[in-house]
Structures are given as C-alpha cells and as structure tokens.
Design an enzyme around this catalytic site. Structure first.
Site, PDB file in Angstrom:
ATOM      1  N   CYS B 163       0.790  -1.232   0.000  1.00  0.00           N
ATOM      2  CA  CYS B 163       0.000   0.000   0.000  1.00  0.00           C
ATOM      3  C   CYS B 163       0.824   1.286   0.000  1.00  0.00           C
ATOM      4  O   CYS B 163       0.271   2.371  -0.125  1.00  0.00           O
ATOM      5  CB  CYS B 163      -0.955  -0.009   1.185  1.00  0.00           C
ATOM      6  SG  CYS B 163      -1.726  -1.627   1.386  1.00  0.00           S
ATOM      7  N   HIS B 294      -3.364   8.022   5.940  1.00  0.00           N
ATOM      8  CA  HIS B 294      -3.533   6.705   5.316  1.00  0.00           C
ATOM      9  C   HIS B 294      -4.923   6.196   5.702  1.00  0.00           C
ATOM     10  O   HIS B 294      -5.665   5.725   4.840  1.00  0.00           O
ATOM     11  CB  HIS B 294      -2.433   5.760   5.783  1.00  0.00           C
ATOM     12  CG  HIS B 294      -2.448   4.426   5.093  1.00  0.00           C
ATOM     13  ND1 HIS B 294      -2.395   4.288   3.726  1.00  0.00           N
ATOM     14  CD2 HIS B 294      -2.524   3.161   5.583  1.00  0.00           C
ATOM     15  CE1 HIS B 294      -2.424   2.993   3.398  1.00  0.00           C
ATOM     16  NE2 HIS B 294      -2.507   2.285   4.512  1.00  0.00           N
ATOM     17  N   HIS B 329      -9.771   1.704  -0.398  1.00  0.00           N
ATOM     18  CA  HIS B 329      -8.320   1.563  -0.302  1.00  0.00           C
ATOM     19  C   HIS B 329      -7.831   0.961  -1.617  1.00  0.00           C
ATOM     20  O   HIS B 329      -8.098  -0.203  -1.911  1.00  0.00           O
ATOM     21  CB  HIS B 329      -7.965   0.661   0.872  1.00  0.00           C
ATOM     22  CG  HIS B 329      -6.493   0.544   1.117  1.00  0.00           C
ATOM     23  ND1 HIS B 329      -5.542   1.206   0.378  1.00  0.00           N
ATOM     24  CD2 HIS B 329      -5.793  -0.177   2.039  1.00  0.00           C
ATOM     25  CE1 HIS B 329      -4.353   0.923   0.826  1.00  0.00           C
ATOM     26  NE2 HIS B 329      -4.459   0.077   1.826  1.00  0.00           N
TER      27      HIS B 329
END
Lengths: 354, 401, 88
Positions: B163, B294, B329
């Site tokens: 990520c 995040h 995400h």
C-alpha cells in the site's frame, strides 16, 4: 555514482552458497531447467519463524544473511530487493485454494506471503532493520533498479551500507506456463551446450544473489560497481551501439578499456542476435564470457552475473567454463555485463578495486 | 542535478471520478464511491462494500481509443487513462524534449483477468486462447503499456511495496531528478479489484462490509477500491516557464519491522517516516496545514497512525482526513491517488472530509475534518503505509519561486 | 462424535501442526496446556486466523469475534473444550 562490493551471498543452481571462490564442481542439467542448490534453512531460521515462509523468502533471507556475514556487517542501513515475480509459489497456492474451495475456508498465510515485497520485509523483520526498504518488480530491470536505488542512497549520503539483491524462483507451474508461451527449447539439451544450441527457446533458471554495497573502500572489497544502465526496447542494434558507447563515455571509458564482457546469451536463436551483434561489432577486441548455462534464464539473472563479474575481478581471473572464445588480455580491470530479458536490456559496469 | 522538484501535472481515475475535474466535484459534494461490487462475480458480493469504477473493461478501451480486441489488463488501462491525463495537464506534447521516465507501482497487476483463466492455464490441452494474459501478472506489464502509450523510453521501473508503493514511486522519481538522472518523471500507481485481493483481505478479516469509518471508535475495517493516480515531477530546468502546480518538499520511507501485516501499536514506523519527510528540507510540523492520512478504517492502522501523529504534532495536530471513505483503499495506487487529492486540496485551499465519522477513538481523541472546509493550504502531509511494515510519507508545498 | 477430550487434544495437535507448518517443533514444546500465543509456542494473529479457519472447516465451529478468539485460543485444551461444547 559508484559503490564498493563488500560482500556477496548467492543461492544458485551452482555450488555458490557460502562460497568465496568459483566452484570447481560445475552442475549441469538435461531437463531444460536449472534448479537452485539450497542450504538447510533451519541453520539460519528457527522453525517458528520459518514455518510460514515460502521458498523464495527462505532463499532471500539465507543469501542475505550469508552476504552480511561475508561483509562482516551486523545491520545494513537499507534493504532493497529486485524481484520480477516475487513469491510466486504462494500466489499460486492462494489462487488454487480460491478455485478449489470456491472462495471458502481461505487462510491468510499464502496471501500475505504472496505480496511482492515479502522478501525485503522479512529480511527487515529478521534483522529488526528499520531503514529504507524498497522492492522493485520490473521484469528484466528489477535487480538493476534495485542497484540504481542503492547507488542513489549512497550518493545522497542516506546510507553507508546497503543490502541489495535480486531473486526469482521458477515454480513448476510457472515453468509450465512459460513452456506454453514458447520460452523453452522444444528439444532437451544439456545446459553446458547452451552456447552451441542454435534453435528457438532457452532453458529455465532461478536464483538469489545479495550484495553489500558500501560507500567507502576497504581491503576486502570484491570490486567496484561503477555504473548501471537500463535500456527499454532499443530501436535497433545501431541504437544499442550508441547507447553502449555513451554509457562507457559517461564513465570515462571507451570500448578498448573493457577487458571482459559477460553476455546474457541464452541460446535462443530468435533473440541472441543482440549479443552476437555487440560481441562482433562493439567489443571485438575484448574478452567474452557467458553465464546462463550456469544459472538458466530468469528475470533477475543479472544478479548472478554481477556476482560472477565481481569474483573474476577479485581473483583476477576468468573461469574457463564461462569463457566464450579466447581470452583477449591478461589484465582484468573492467568487466561489463550486457544482459537482457525480453525487451529489457541492461548494462552493469564493474571495476577492479585496487 | 536539481535541488528542487516541481509538480506540473496530475491525473486520476477512481470510484469517484474518471478524471481530476469529476473527482473534485465528487469530493465537494461529499459523494462517496463506495457501493456494491458489479463488474465481476464472487461468493462474497453481498458482503462487500467497494470503491469500484463502474465502467467495465470494454468501455475503458473506448475511453482509451484502443481496439476492443486488445489484450490489456484493467490495471494497465486505468494507469493509461490517469497517466495520459497527468501528461496532458502538465502541457507535455513532446515527450522527447527532455529525458523522461516512468516510475509506476502495482500490487497484483493483471490478476483480475488472469485469475479467470488460471484453470485453463494449468490444462495441457487448453487451446490457449487467453494465454497472453499470463504476462499481465507481471508488475512491469502495466508500466510498459503506459510507457508505450505515452512514448516514454528513457527510464522505466516498477515498485511493489503493497500500500505504500506509489508514494515510493513518487519519492524515487524525485530522487532521480535531484541526482540529474532524468529531467522529468511520471510517477504513481495503478491497481484493479480482483477475486484474489477480495479473498485475501477477507481471510485477514480486516474488511468492513459497510462504508468504512476511518479514525472512528467503532471502525470495523477497510473497503477495497481500484484506480490510478499519477503526478508529473519535473526538474527546475525542465519546468522553466511552465505552470507549476506545487513542489515536492519532503519524503521518507522506513520499515516498521514489527509484523508482516500489522503496524507497531505505538506507530513507530509511521512516526519515523513522517520525521524523515520533514528532515529533507527542514520543514517543521507546525508548517503543515492538512494531513491526508492513510486512514484505512482498520482497528490497527488508524490507532497506530493516530498515535504517531499525536507524538509528532503534540497538541497542535493540523486538520486531518482520510479520503478512503470516498475511494476505498486502492492498494498500490493509494499513494498516487492520494497525492493527487492532496495537491487538489492545496490548489483549491479546500480540505476534503473524513466521511462516516461519529465518535473519536478513546486512545487518541483525534477528530478528523468532517465537512468541506476552506483553508489556506501551503503544505500537505500525505501518508501511505503498507504490508511488510513499509511506511512512507510525502510532503507537498506551494512552490515559492 | 464420541471421543474423549484427550483424544480430541491429540487430533487437534496434529491438525494444528499441519495447518501452521510446525513439523519442526519438538513435541515436548507443545503440550495440552502450553500457551499458544505470546510466550510458549509464540504464535501470532495470522496463526489465530489460520486456526479459526481450521475449526470452521473441520470441526464445524465458528469463532464470532476476536475477543472470543483470545479466550478460546489459549491452549490446545481450551480449544478442545470449546469444540466439545459447541460442535453441532
């Protein structure tokens, strides 16, 4: 940008593990596939740690640890890995489980392990290393990009010691898929005959090679990594020639300074013309060598070649088994690696560390 | 060499819009892209909330102007769309004018299509009609398709660190420019939804089957998303006379070295990455006007990120929000997408809301921004934290020229 | 299924060793009351997910949340007792 190669750690289809000299006993294959000779991983990892690690992670950790021991380094400032396919075995395992159980009862281990940066991550976890940690995954540029990043870090003053490696495994499934894609030779050959085989296709390989690159010179360095260049899909042999000349010029060299060129010749008659062209038109007066009969074809084979080149420079000699034709000069100061995987061509320049 | 790195263009595609303009409009309207999965079937369909781009692959091909029979993965196509927009918005018409590279990122590449044919690939008697999709599994595939589409040949590479991948692409591209290795870089990432990732995250039990609630006391997990985000980074010389959007003024990558998937409870890695970013140009935390967190909505991430932010900023935490309740995400694309959103925030002096928030976590008491707020933004901090402890932070600032 | 608790513990041990790839662990390090997480065997959150799937797939019992999981997964004995209490 340059760096001193302080240590190496290599797992390959040859007896290279924990080995500081070129092995006398050369391993061959008749199956068109060269598989790694692996150490006992429990010598490095306790069973609780190793239990969920896929093969490629164990290969990566073991070769990284041996490399650090070789470099007498306890903790690197950064860990960078190049791997085109990552933890392929785990990817396949998870995918097969999804299909077999129709998306039920899936366990996370193989999914987590399949994540591309698992090798870099697990090495960091094992060492408790909190430094810069990158994973490059670009086919035949994976390892070369990792080297680029390492050289940049040293140049930026962000690190003194960088642990950098290239790793890829050849799983049975992947070998089968590549067979369908026509990568391998139709006829079985002995790996030692790769240079002589004049037919389409090559032989498969795999390996893990890690290096410690240091900013400063020491007595124990293997060699200097003086330059890295990746060349995407060159338009023609002529264009490649110009790029090679410019690369050498940027490093203050001409082709006459190159004592040995290691070619990533892989026995595939459809594409080896690139190497033949460079050998016959650019480096006619340099010594020539080849290496894929020892490690097979895989995306990060440049890491095996770099180990080989570094060893040649350290020992001041070229093993006969990699020589392509007669050796052209007694001295060995500059070795160039010209490799390719598909349309990803690359150059690595190594120099003697005097 | 260039001591400064400027951003001259941005491009994006995600569940909330097919380009920058649509994305901005959706953010202002608080219109989330989280909903039901429509483009492929999975046993878990009814239990998933995802940030899916509704256009199926054949419409993406139309959008790109490529042949309907071309064997492009969805990941490659999303990347091509966003990178094309970035290049155009940077006013680049002659790609060969300067040494130009592409540093892209992806986590599963063409898995979305290859997984459908895996059983056929294993069959020795298969007619191999879909065999060439195997090559799309390679992370380099989408990068090379984008490079070929845009005519980039000077430097190509692909980063895959889960990520944090495209945040790492951006910082690698910037470092290359600073060292004089290239003059400009298109940097970012792309990822598409697949049964592989859906099942992978389900097995980790960190998905929320409702729209996610970043930083909320009752958050249950993340929503997966897909998309692509790219920015054009240029050296001082290459950007001379051009419209400068902003400047990349800080970046940092560290490894948490705590666990394969979970961040350290006190957020050591997050803290260190943010500190490293500030150290690049000596920017102080007080100069940050907005944090694009995040903020995935998982129990672990939001706690560790929250604690790290508290430790770094003390009592003076700037306005913060996670935009993942808009886009989901987007895995490897997250850093690139959120870089574009951070830059958008700065361009319009607007902070985008952290949707679905109602109660602060007791451990930190952090309350994110919940509505669209106008505020002068000179510096934005953007965080991207990945599996394998890979932790990255970027700082964007208005360019003082 | 009429097996004793001890027999179930042995069966579970074999299953967990296989599921978590613990074949190289010494048997004396893995007894009925050995703590599984933290000290003892030193398993982690990924292992608890693996054990949850094993219980669901083979023993047909489901752990509904992580709090419950923490209590049940203390040792082989506590897992076996949970199975016997909840197996349909």
């Amino acid at each position: 940008m340059k760096a001193y190669i302080r240590g190496t750690g290599v797992i390959s289809p040859q007896l290279t593990f924990n080995c500081t000299h070129f092995p006398d006993d050369i391993r061959e294959s008749d199956t068109n596939l060269l598989r790694c000779i692996e150490p006992s991983y429990l010598d490095f990892l306790n069973p609780v740690m190793a239990r969920r690690m896929g093969r490629v992670i164990k290969m990566g950790i073991a070769s990284a640890l041996i490399c650090m021991k070789n470099a007498r380094l306890d903790m690197p400032d950064a860990i960078i890995t190049g791997t085109a396919l990552g933890c392929l075995g785990d990817t396949e395992k998870f995918l097969k489980a999804i299909i077999a159980d129709d998306e039920q009862f899936l366990t996370p281990t193989s999914f987590i392990q399949s994540i591309q940066n698992s090798v870099s991550a697990q090495i960091a976890l094992h060492l408790n290393c909190t430094g810069h940690n990158f994973t490059f995954a670009h086919k035949g540029f994976s390892f070369e990009s990792a080297l680029r990043d390492a050289l940049m870090l040293l140049e930026e003053g962000e690190a003194q010691n960088v642990l950098v490696g290239g790793i890829d495994e050849m799983t049975d499934h992947n070998y089968f898929f590549y067979d369908k894609l026509g990568l391998w030779k139709k006829e079985k050959i002995n790996s030692s005959r790769l240079l002589q085989s004049d037919s389409p296709g090559t032989i498969g390989g795999e390996g893990s090679a890690f290096f410690v690159l240091n900013k400063n010179k020491s007595e124990d360095d293997y060699a200097i990594l003086a330059g890295v260049k990746t060349i995407y899909n060159p338009e023609s042999a002529g264009a490649l020639h110009i790029t090679i000349s410019e690369f050498l010029k940027d490093n203050g060299l001409g082709r006459e300074n190159i004592d040995l060129v290691l070619y990533g010749f892989n026995g595939d008659s459809r594409s080896d013309h690139w190497f033949t062209f460079v050998k016959e038109n650019v480096f006619m007066n340099s010594g020539a060598g080849y290496f894929k009969h020892l490690c097979g074809e895989y995306q990060t084979s440049g890491s095996f070649a770099m180990w080989l080149a570094a060893l040649c420079l350290k020992e001041g000699k070229v093993p006969p088994v990699i020589q392509w034709g007669k050796q052209k000069s007694e001295q060995l100061n500059h070795v160039l690696i010209y490799n390719k995987y598909g349309n990803n061509h690359s150059l690595l320049l190594l120099k003697k560390s005097s | 060499m260039s001591s400064r790195v400027f951003i001259t263009g941005t491009g994006i595609i995600s569940a909330i819009g097919n380009n920058v303009e649509e994305t901005y409009a959706a953010l202002l309207k608080k219109k989330s892209g989280i909903g039901k999965l429509e483009n492929f079937s999975t046993r878990h369909r009814d239990h998933l909330a995802v940030g899916e781009i509704k256009e199926p692959d054949d419409l993406l091909k139309v959008r790109l102007g490529v042949n309907s029979s071309s064997r492009l993965s969805r990941t490659a196509m999303l990347g091509m769309i966003a990178a094309r927009e970035a290049l155009a918005s940077a006013g680049i018409s002659n790609i060969k004018q300067f040494r130009t590279g592409i540093i892209s990122a992806t986590s599963v590449g063409g898995m979305g299509i290859a997984e459908n044919h895996f059983t056929q690939y294993l069959d020795p008697d298969d007619d191999n009609e879909f065999l060439d999709y195997i090559n799309t599994l390679d992370c380099s595939d989408s990068t090379e398709r984008i490079a070929d589409f845009l005519g980039i040949t000077d430097y190509l590479s692909t980063i895959s660190t889960a990520c944090s991948s495209s945040a790492n692409s951006i910082m690698f591209g910037a470092r290359m420019i600073k060292l004089g290795l290239v003059d400009r870089v298109i940097a970012g990432g792309t990822d598409s939804l697949s049964r592989f990732t859906v099942n992978g995250f389900m097995s980790l039990k960190i998905l929320d089957n409702e729209p996610c609630k970043p930083f909320d006391a009752n958050r249950k997990g993340l929503n997966l998303g897909e998309g692509a985000g790219y920015i054009v980074l240029e050296s001082e010389n290459a950007s001379r006379g051009k419209n400068i959007v902003c400047e990349l003024t800080g970046y940092g990558n560290v490894n948490d070295a705590y666990h394969q998937t979970a961040s350290s409870p006190e957020g050591k890695g997050a803290f260190a990455a943010m500190q490293k970013a500030f150290a690049v140009n000596g920017i102080s935390p007080q100069q940050v006007d907005y944090i694009n967190a995040h903020g995935t909505g998982t129990e672990v991430n939001d706690l560790s990120e929250g604690l790290a932010i508290q430790k770094l900023f003390g009592a003076a935490i700037p306005p913060l929000s996670s935009t993942k309740a808009f886009t989901g995400h987007t895995l490897a694309a997250a850093g690139g997408i959120e870089a574009v959103l951070s830059i958008l925030a700065m361009q319009h002096d607007t902070i985008f809301p952290n949707l679905n928030f109602s109660e602060a976590m007791p451990e930190t008491g952090i309350v994110p921004v919940q509505s669209v707020i106008n505020k002068k933004i000179n510096t934005v901090l953007s965080n991207s934290f990945g599996f394998g402890g890979n932790t990255s932070s970027l700082l964007f600032s208005c360019a003082q020229l | 299924m009429n097996i004793t608790l001890d027999e179930l513990i042995e069966q579970l041990k074999t299953d967990i060793i296989e599921q978590l790839n613990l074949a190289d662990i010494k048997r004396e390090d893995f007894q009925a009351d050995t703590p599984l997480f933290g000290t003892g065997l030193g398993l982690d959150s990924i292992d608890s997910l693996e054990i949850s799937v094993l219980l669901e797939r083979k023993y047909k019992v489901k752990i509904t949340n992580s709090q419950e999981g923490k209590k049940v997964f203390q040792s082989l004995r506590t897992i076996a007792e949970y199975i016997q209490a909840n197996q349909k």
